[in-house]
Design a protein around this motif. Structure first.
Motif, PDB file in Angstrom:
ATOM      1  N   ASP A  76     -19.122  -8.401  13.394  1.00 57.72           N
ATOM      2  CA  ASP A  76     -18.949  -8.530  14.966  1.00 57.72           C
ATOM      3  C   ASP A  76     -18.246  -7.755  15.614  1.00 57.72           C
ATOM      4  O   ASP A  76     -18.018  -7.643  16.678  1.00 57.72           O
ATOM      5  CB  ASP A  76     -18.860 -10.052  15.278  1.00 57.72           C
ATOM      6  CG  ASP A  76     -17.489 -10.520  14.828  1.00 57.72           C
ATOM      7  OD1 ASP A  76     -16.482 -10.428  15.355  1.00 57.72           O
ATOM      8  OD2 ASP A  76     -17.557 -11.174  13.533  1.00 57.72           O
TER       9      ASP A  76
ATOM     10  N   PRO B  73     -21.391  -9.278  19.859  1.00 57.24           N
ATOM     11  CA  PRO B  73     -20.161 -10.241  18.901  1.00 57.24           C
ATOM     12  C   PRO B  73     -20.434 -11.447  19.051  1.00 57.24           C
ATOM     13  O   PRO B  73     -20.184 -12.161  17.860  1.00 57.24           O
ATOM     14  CB  PRO B  73     -18.945  -9.630  19.691  1.00 57.24           C
ATOM     15  CG  PRO B  73     -19.313  -8.243  20.101  1.00 57.24           C
ATOM     16  CD  PRO B  73     -20.672  -8.367  20.717  1.00 57.24           C
TER      17      PRO B  73
ATOM     18  N   LEU C  43     -23.217 -12.459  16.604  1.00 58.14           N
ATOM     19  CA  LEU C  43     -22.872 -12.274  15.227  1.00 58.14           C
ATOM     20  C   LEU C  43     -21.646 -13.378  14.878  1.00 58.14           C
ATOM     21  O   LEU C  43     -21.700 -13.699  13.722  1.00 58.14           O
ATOM     22  CB  LEU C  43     -22.253 -10.808  15.114  1.00 58.14           C
ATOM     23  CG  LEU C  43     -23.483  -9.769  15.271  1.00 58.14           C
ATOM     24  CD1 LEU C  43     -22.665  -8.463  15.078  1.00 58.14           C
ATOM     25  CD2 LEU C  43     -24.611 -10.113  14.456  1.00 58.14           C
TER      26      LEU C  43
END
Length: 218
Positions: A95, A166, A169
């Protein structure tokens, strides 16, 4: 021919927005993808057309020329190789690497990228499961299916993601939904489209949005 940072971002965006080589991409889609104004997009498209990277007809959309497709795939190759390097060799998490790779992908050195590819032992996919083109622009697209399209009792391996943010993830990492993990589809909840899946004999519930963005190899 040297291309600028901005020109390369446009070529990459057009490539990602086009489902196939012959389908035109409209300027509004490009503007939304790059978070810019349609007027700015039009100006850049004219420049790219002059350099023969794209076919551009006003009001009819844009397609990449063979030269433009070659350049777009080269940028994507660099981006994904840098992501592999950052995760495997510098211990970044999956991420954390996208923004860094966005900067590194604009380094104009084929020699460097070819040696990076060799150093990494020619990886076929990046840390998110996306295929990496070779130096000739060739790559195999794995047959992956989102969880949302799978039937109950289906077994599969998590092998890719559609969403690269991000936050998404990090969520996958926290819940153990990482690449290489075997899962089983247990049930889809009719009320909201969420799914119950099994991981290592533990059942967890995921939302419809997660199910749409998590790709499985059967």
């Amino acid at each position: 021919m040297i291309t600028s940072f901005t020109e390369e971002n446009y070529l990459k965006s057009i490539y990602h927005l086009s489902p196939d080589e012959g389908t035109a991409v409209n300027t509004n889609a490009i503007a939304e993808s790059l978070n810019t104004k349609a007027a700015s997009v039009t100006d850049m498209l004219k420049k790219l057309a002059e350099k023969e990277f794209i076919n551009y007809i006003k009001y009819q959309g844009v397609t990449l020329t063979p030269l433009g497709r070659e350049r777009a795939l080269n940028i994507i190759r660099k981006h994904r190789l840098w992501e592999v390097f950052l995760v495997e060799k510098l211990n970044f998490k999956w991420d954390e690497v996208h923004d860094l790779a966005e900067e590194l992908e604009h380094i104009h050195s084929d020699l460097l990228i070819n040696r990076l590819d060799e150093f990494l032992e020619f990886p076929k996919t990046d840390p998110h499961g996306d295929p990496i083109p070779d130096k000739h622009g060739k790559f195999n697209v794995p047959e992956l299916i989102p969880i949302s399209k799978l039937k109950n009792e289906t077994l599969g391996i998590i092998s890719g993601v559609r969403e690269h943010s991000p936050l998404f993830l990090k969520y996958l990492e926290k819940t153990g939904l990482v690449l290489g993990q075997e899962i089983k589809i247990k049930e889809q909840i009719e009320f909201d489209g969420s799914f119950i899946i099994s991981i290592k004999e533990n059942d967890i519930m995921i939302s419809r949005e997660v199910a749409k963005n998590l790709l499985i190899a059967i």
